[in-house]
Write a protein that holds these residues in place. Structure first.
Motif, PDB file in Angstrom:
ATOM      1  N   TYR A 107       0.802  -1.215   0.000  1.00 10.89           N
ATOM      2  CA  TYR A 107       0.000   0.000   0.000  1.00 10.89           C
ATOM      3  C   TYR A 107       0.846   1.281   0.000  1.00 10.89           C
ATOM      4  O   TYR A 107       0.500   2.253  -0.681  1.00 10.89           O
ATOM      5  N   LEU A 108       1.928   1.282   0.756  1.00 12.95           N
ATOM      6  CA  LEU A 108       2.708   2.495   0.937  1.00 12.95           C
ATOM      7  C   LEU A 108       3.518   2.858  -0.313  1.00 12.95           C
ATOM      8  O   LEU A 108       3.975   1.963  -1.031  1.00 12.95           O
ATOM      9  N   PRO A 109       3.736   4.159  -0.540  1.00 14.04           N
ATOM     10  CA  PRO A 109       4.527   4.591  -1.696  1.00 14.04           C
ATOM     11  C   PRO A 109       6.032   4.503  -1.451  1.00 14.04           C
ATOM     12  O   PRO A 109       6.824   4.948  -2.270  1.00 14.04           O
ATOM     13  N   PHE A 110       6.415   3.937  -0.305  1.00 15.50           N
ATOM     14  CA  PHE A 110       7.823   3.730   0.022  1.00 15.50           C
ATOM     15  C   PHE A 110       7.924   2.414   0.783  1.00 15.50           C
ATOM     16  O   PHE A 110       6.907   1.834   1.187  1.00 15.50           O
ATOM     17  N   SER A 111       9.129   1.941   1.005  1.00 10.53           N
ATOM     18  CA  SER A 111       9.317   0.658   1.680  1.00 10.53           C
ATOM     19  C   SER A 111       9.447   0.840   3.185  1.00 10.53           C
ATOM     20  O   SER A 111      10.189   1.705   3.660  1.00 10.53           O
ATOM     21  N   LEU A 112       8.703   0.028   3.944  1.00  8.70           N
ATOM     22  CA  LEU A 112       8.811  -0.006   5.394  1.00  8.70           C
ATOM     23  C   LEU A 112       9.389  -1.368   5.772  1.00  8.70           C
ATOM     24  O   LEU A 112       8.696  -2.386   5.709  1.00  8.70           O
ATOM     25  N   ARG A 113      10.655  -1.375   6.139  1.00  6.57           N
ATOM     26  CA  ARG A 113      11.353  -2.593   6.509  1.00  6.57           C
ATOM     27  C   ARG A 113      12.305  -2.319   7.667  1.00  6.57           C
ATOM     28  O   ARG A 113      12.959  -1.275   7.721  1.00  6.57           O
ATOM     29  N   HIS A 114      12.389  -3.264   8.570  1.00  5.41           N
ATOM     30  CA  HIS A 114      13.369  -3.185   9.649  1.00  5.41           C
ATOM     31  C   HIS A 114      14.748  -3.428   9.022  1.00  5.41           C
ATOM     32  O   HIS A 114      14.932  -4.390   8.265  1.00  5.41           O
ATOM     33  N   PRO A 115      15.738  -2.575   9.317  1.00  6.17           N
ATOM     34  CA  PRO A 115      17.046  -2.728   8.680  1.00  6.17           C
ATOM     35  C   PRO A 115      17.725  -4.070   8.962  1.00  6.17           C
ATOM     36  O   PRO A 115      18.555  -4.525   8.168  1.00  6.17           O
ATOM     37  N   LYS A 116      17.363  -4.723  10.089  1.00  8.82           N
ATOM     38  CA  LYS A 116      17.948  -6.022  10.396  1.00  8.82           C
ATOM     39  C   LYS A 116      17.146  -7.182   9.814  1.00  8.82           C
ATOM     40  O   LYS A 116      17.547  -8.346   9.958  1.00  8.82           O
ATOM     41  N   ALA A 117      16.010  -6.866   9.195  1.00  7.11           N
ATOM     42  CA  ALA A 117      15.172  -7.907   8.583  1.00  7.11           C
ATOM     43  C   ALA A 117      14.557  -7.365   7.301  1.00  7.11           C
ATOM     44  O   ALA A 117      13.336  -7.193   7.210  1.00  7.11           O
ATOM     45  N   PRO A 118      15.369  -7.063   6.304  1.00  6.92           N
ATOM     46  CA  PRO A 118      14.875  -6.424   5.080  1.00  6.92           C
ATOM     47  C   PRO A 118      13.877  -7.263   4.282  1.00  6.92           C
ATOM     48  O   PRO A 118      13.154  -6.729   3.444  1.00  6.92           O
ATOM     49  N   ASP A 119      13.841  -8.570   4.557  1.00 10.47           N
ATOM     50  CA  ASP A 119      12.924  -9.436   3.811  1.00 10.47           C
ATOM     51  C   ASP A 119      11.675  -9.804   4.612  1.00 10.47           C
ATOM     52  O   ASP A 119      10.824 -10.555   4.127  1.00 10.47           O
ATOM     53  N   LYS A 120      11.558  -9.274   5.827  1.00  9.98           N
ATOM     54  CA  LYS A 120      10.418  -9.638   6.678  1.00  9.98           C
ATOM     55  C   LYS A 120       9.326  -8.592   6.584  1.00  9.98           C
ATOM     56  O   LYS A 120       9.548  -7.425   6.921  1.00  9.98           O
ATOM     57  N   PRO A 121       8.141  -8.961   6.126  1.00 10.07           N
ATOM     58  CA  PRO A 121       7.045  -7.981   5.990  1.00 10.07           C
ATOM     59  C   PRO A 121       6.607  -7.415   7.336  1.00 10.07           C
ATOM     60  O   PRO A 121       6.624  -8.101   8.359  1.00 10.07           O
ATOM     61  N   ILE A 122       6.213  -6.162   7.328  1.00  8.60           N
ATOM     62  CA  ILE A 122       5.553  -5.511   8.463  1.00  8.60           C
ATOM     63  C   ILE A 122       4.090  -5.366   8.094  1.00  8.60           C
ATOM     64  O   ILE A 122       3.759  -4.963   6.971  1.00  8.60           O
ATOM     65  N   THR A 123       3.199  -5.698   9.011  1.00  8.08           N
ATOM     66  CA  THR A 123       1.768  -5.712   8.715  1.00  8.08           C
ATOM     67  C   THR A 123       1.030  -4.653   9.521  1.00  8.08           C
ATOM     68  O   THR A 123       1.546  -4.113  10.500  1.00  8.08           O
ATOM     69  N   LEU A 124      -0.196  -4.398   9.103  1.00  5.52           N
ATOM     70  CA  LEU A 124      -1.039  -3.439   9.833  1.00  5.52           C
ATOM     71  C   LEU A 124      -1.340  -3.956  11.237  1.00  5.52           C
ATOM     72  O   LEU A 124      -1.400  -3.177  12.197  1.00  5.52           O
ATOM     73  N   ARG A 125      -1.500  -5.265  11.383  1.00  6.15           N
ATOM     74  CA  ARG A 125      -1.724  -5.837  12.707  1.00  6.15           C
ATOM     75  C   ARG A 125      -0.544  -5.531  13.629  1.00  6.15           C
ATOM     76  O   ARG A 125      -0.724  -5.173  14.793  1.00  6.15           O
ATOM     77  N   MET A 126       0.673  -5.646  13.110  1.00  8.65           N
ATOM     78  CA  MET A 126       1.862  -5.329  13.909  1.00  8.65           C
ATOM     79  C   MET A 126       1.863  -3.858  14.317  1.00  8.65           C
ATOM     80  O   MET A 126       2.175  -3.519  15.458  1.00  8.65           O
ATOM     81  N   LEU A 127       1.517  -2.982  13.396  1.00  7.55           N
ATOM     82  CA  LEU A 127       1.502  -1.547  13.696  1.00  7.55           C
ATOM     83  C   LEU A 127       0.468  -1.230  14.769  1.00  7.55           C
ATOM     84  O   LEU A 127       0.700  -0.408  15.659  1.00  7.55           O
ATOM     85  N   HIS A 130       1.780  -2.584  18.271  1.00  7.32           N
ATOM     86  CA  HIS A 130       3.117  -2.137  18.701  1.00  7.32           C
ATOM     87  C   HIS A 130       4.138  -3.280  18.665  1.00  7.32           C
ATOM     88  O   HIS A 130       5.028  -3.357  19.516  1.00  7.32           O
ATOM     89  N   THR A 131       4.006  -4.166  17.687  1.00  9.27           N
ATOM     90  CA  THR A 131       4.954  -5.271  17.525  1.00  9.27           C
ATOM     91  C   THR A 131       5.663  -5.195  16.177  1.00  9.27           C
ATOM     92  O   THR A 131       6.195  -6.203  15.700  1.00  9.27           O
ATOM     93  N   ALA A 132       5.703  -4.003  15.568  1.00  7.46           N
ATOM     94  CA  ALA A 132       6.292  -3.843  14.236  1.00  7.46           C
ATOM     95  C   ALA A 132       7.791  -3.576  14.272  1.00  7.46           C
ATOM     96  O   ALA A 132       8.419  -3.386  13.227  1.00  7.46           O
ATOM     97  N   GLY A 133       8.368  -3.550  15.482  1.00 13.35           N
ATOM     98  CA  GLY A 133       9.798  -3.269  15.585  1.00 13.35           C
ATOM     99  C   GLY A 133      10.125  -1.803  15.427  1.00 13.35           C
ATOM    100  O   GLY A 133      11.246  -1.454  15.032  1.00 13.35           O
ATOM    101  N   LEU A 134       9.184  -0.929  15.745  1.00 13.11           N
ATOM    102  CA  LEU A 134       9.387   0.518  15.654  1.00 13.11           C
ATOM    103  C   LEU A 134       9.464   1.124  17.057  1.00 13.11           C
ATOM    104  O   LEU A 134       8.942   0.560  18.016  1.00 13.11           O
TER     105      LEU A 134
END
Length: 378
Positions: A107-127, A130-134
């Motif tokens: 959905y986003l016009p940019f990439s949201l990825r944890h720098p230590k897990a660039p291949d692991k998706p972040i989901t709306l449920r995580m956001l 508060h479990t999205a690693g932010l």
């Protein structure tokens, strides 16, 4: 504040101030509610008790602004209580097809990825849990005041040590990004929430102070005391109103804490989260399912989808759900007991910020009054 005991002692030295401005509560309930507000040195407050039939009683106390009495219709910026409202909107959209477990990069016009897990998706449920690693780092705290773009903030110290889905850390940034994701998927966040939540519930609310109808309360920090408000309602209402648009880069500052509404309207939202009707039973159960304890911050709180789950027999004999909000010195609360079918909405213009763990003393006191009473007010 590291020593809340000393803070409480300092608060006790302040004059109680304030008095009831209007009340539609039984006399004994009004007296007890007033005592709680005075004990916690509220500058001004609006309170609404609700059950399955709607508003059961209201009370206004003190001043919304210097020399302007608080009223039931006074509008407040409800801070992090906004996250519960955002979650209601997300769950309603899920009932229409939104996948909470889909990669938000779809959905986003940019990439949201944890720098230590660039291949692991972040989901709306995580956001929303508060479990999205932010985390709220220096970049976020500086950027939200300067109007920085989200991409720039994410390039700073905005990621927690743990990976997405593998830990919990309360994050206003993550809560704000949840709204940006919803906006990217469905359109302007303000319009989306009006159509999805507020209009169906008959609620007057907005994420823009400029659109607030009536008096928008100030917020004062009682310690250290200031002659000017930390949040100036009139000043915020006077700013130019942005043009509605999709802007994921800058609309991360809405969903997490910017909702403005009256206590009666917040009670309507609380009632929608308490009982089946607005949301399906499965959606309510999902919101109330504990994802993680408030690791290291509180022993009596768990995190649901945009929801605080309070388990504390010293405060309430049953599990409570809702959210707390604290910002600029204001302390807010929305908590309800689905089993008993009762709850309260409380919005203030400033109060004691003393807390045990996460829960403010003001909300703990109000919870004892509302949920441990043998007789309900009707």
């Amino acid at each position: 504040m590291k020593n809340w005991g000393l803070y409480r002692l300092a608060v006790k030295g302040l004059p109680p101030g304030g008095r009831i401005r209007e009340s539609r509560l039984p006399e004994e309930w009004a007296r007890r509610a007033e005592a709680i507000l005075r004990k916690n040195r509220c500058v001004g407050a609006s309170l609404c008790l609700f059950d399955g039939e709607g508003a059961a009683g209201t009370l206004a106390f003190g001043d919304a602004r210097r020399g302007v009495p608080a009223e039931i219709r006074t509008v407040y910026r409800c801070a992090s209580v906004s996250k519960f409202v955002t979650a209601l909107g997300a769950m309603k959209l899920r009932e229409r097809g939104l996948d909470l477990d889909r990669d938000v990069n779809d959905y986003l016009p940019f990439s949201l990825r944890h720098p230590k897990a660039p291949d692991k998706p972040i989901t709306l449920r995580m956001l929303l849990t508060h479990t999205a690693g932010l985390r709220d780092g220096r970049a976020y705290n500086a950027g939200i005041g300067q109007g920085m773009g989200l991409s720039e903030i994410l390039a700073g110290d905005s990621f927690a040590p743990h990976l997405p889905g593998e830990g919990w850390e309360y994050s206003n940034l993550g809560g704000g990004i949840a709204g940006a994701v919803m906006e990217a998927a469905y359109g302007d966040f303000e319009t989306l929430m009006q159509e999805t939540v507020f209009s169906p519930l008959g609620v007057t609310a907005t994420y823009y102070p400029q659109k607030a109808q009536g008096t928008l309360a100030d917020a004062y920090r009682i310690l250290p005391k200031s002659k000017t408000p930390n949040f100036n309602g009139a000043q915020r209402q006077g700013k130019p109103l942005p043009v509605p648009c999709r802007d994921a880069e800058h609309h991360y500052n809405l969903a997490h804490g910017s909702l403005c509404l009256s206590v009666s309207d917040l009670a309507k939202i609380g009632a929608a989260g308490m009982g089946i009707g607005f949301l399906k039973k499965e959606s309510l159960q999902d919101m109330r399912t504990g994802v993680s304890p408030f690791t290291g911050r509180a022993k009596n709180l768990w995190q649901g989808i945009g929801t605080f789950i309070l388990r504390d027999e010293k405060l309430s004999p049953r599990t409570l759900y809702g959210h707390q909000g604290m910002a600029y010195g204001a302390v807010h609360g929305l908590f309800f007991d689905p089993e008993a079918g009762r709850g309260y909405a409380l919005l203030t213009a400033g109060a004691s910020e003393a807390r045990r763990g996460v829960l403010a003393d003001l909300n703990a006191d109000m919870i004892r009054l509302v949920f441990r009473e043998d007789v309900w007010i009707r």
